[in-house]
Design a protein around this motif. Structure first.
Motif, PDB file in Angstrom:
ATOM      1  N   LYS A 276       0.817  -1.248   0.149  1.00 47.44           N
ATOM      2  CA  LYS A 276      -0.007  -0.139   0.081  1.00 47.44           C
ATOM      3  C   LYS A 276       0.727   1.284   0.188  1.00 47.44           C
ATOM      4  O   LYS A 276       0.414   2.110  -0.545  1.00 47.44           O
ATOM      5  N   ASP A 277       2.014   1.336   0.844  1.00 46.14           N
ATOM      6  CA  ASP A 277       2.865   2.475   0.722  1.00 46.14           C
ATOM      7  C   ASP A 277       3.384   2.628  -0.647  1.00 46.14           C
ATOM      8  O   ASP A 277       3.724   3.716  -1.091  1.00 46.14           O
ATOM      9  N   TYR A 278       3.869   1.328  -1.315  1.00 44.22           N
ATOM     10  CA  TYR A 278       4.316   1.398  -2.608  1.00 44.22           C
ATOM     11  C   TYR A 278       3.261   2.055  -3.731  1.00 44.22           C
ATOM     12  O   TYR A 278       3.532   3.029  -4.499  1.00 44.22           O
ATOM     13  N   ARG A 279       2.013   1.555  -3.390  1.00 43.01           N
ATOM     14  CA  ARG A 279       1.103   2.027  -4.356  1.00 43.01           C
ATOM     15  C   ARG A 279       0.659   3.493  -4.062  1.00 43.01           C
ATOM     16  O   ARG A 279       0.324   4.414  -5.069  1.00 43.01           O
ATOM     17  N   SER A 280       0.768   3.848  -2.912  1.00 38.21           N
ATOM     18  CA  SER A 280       0.368   5.336  -2.629  1.00 38.21           C
ATOM     19  C   SER A 280       1.523   6.338  -3.184  1.00 38.21           C
ATOM     20  O   SER A 280       1.379   7.426  -3.294  1.00 38.21           O
ATOM     21  N   GLY A 281       2.718   5.798  -3.171  1.00 43.08           N
ATOM     22  CA  GLY A 281       3.824   6.558  -3.647  1.00 43.08           C
ATOM     23  C   GLY A 281       4.840   6.897  -2.481  1.00 43.08           C
ATOM     24  O   GLY A 281       5.767   7.460  -2.366  1.00 43.08           O
TER      25      GLY A 281
END
Length: 202
Positions: free
Chosen positions: A163-168
């Motif tokens: 999720k942290d990767y997805r949000s940037g």
């Protein structure tokens, strides 16, 4: 000239020795700084969404510590800890945690099939790369390339990371950009399925 060359060899030799990691020194730091969040030997964290550090890969662990210290990777809870660590401390710490044994996890039987499919084959229709390409068939990672072990990692932490990767929030260099691109195409359910699969992957 001969004396100069000898001096250079000795200088670079001593510099190399200074960079050698000392796991026992890393253990001392871990006991004083890391155990309260990541658990004894980095095996069982206080919170399930904290990383299991055992056996992740020495180069990977060192890079994460270095990136957190520099501010490239934003982990607020870690900033005060890494601020007091120099490069040698971080190498020692990475070497120590890499020597520890990752515990065996268990996959959620209801989600493991979907997770296995994504992990091993990706989804070509959405240009989602398979996890196996970087992290290996058994999730043991790729140490020379700096890709971490996933096998045994807690599902909660894997979901949080995706999720942290997805949000940037965790995209700041070439490797994290690869993960950001993959995670941007995954649904919450797919993230959970992959996470459950890798926790029980052996």
């Amino acid at each position: 000239m001969k004396k100069l060359l000898t001096g250079l060899v000795l200088t670079f030799g001593l510099a190399g020795l200074a960079q050698a990691a000392d796991p026992s020194a890393g253990e001392e730091i871990a006991q004083n700084q890391c155990v309260s969040c990541h658990g004894q030997n980095g095996v069982e964290p206080l919170q399930p969404n904290y990383a299991r550090l055992a056996g992740l890969g020495e180069d990977y662990l060192f890079k994460q510590l270095r990136d957190i210290k520099s501010g490239d990777r934003n982990v607020a809870a870690m900033m005060g800890i890494v601020a007091n660590l120099d490069k040698q401390d971080m190498r020692n710490l990475a070497a120590y945690f890499n020597e520890q044994e990752m515990p065996r996890g268990e996959a959620d039987s209801e989600k493991v099939d979907a997770g296995k499919s994504l992990y091993r084959g990706g989804d070509l229709s959405r240009d989602v790369a398979a996890c196996i390409a970087c992290h290996g068939p058994k999730g043991l990672g790729n140490e020379p390339a700096g890709y971490p072990r996933l096998s045994g990692q807690s599902a909660e932490y894997v979901v949080k990371s995706l999720k942290d990767y997805r949000s940037g929030d965790r995209v700041y260099d070439e490797q994290s950009q690869i993960m950001g691109d993959i995670a941007s195409k995954l649904t919450d359910n797919e993230m959970q399925a992959v996470a459950e699969y890798v926790e029980g992957l052996y």
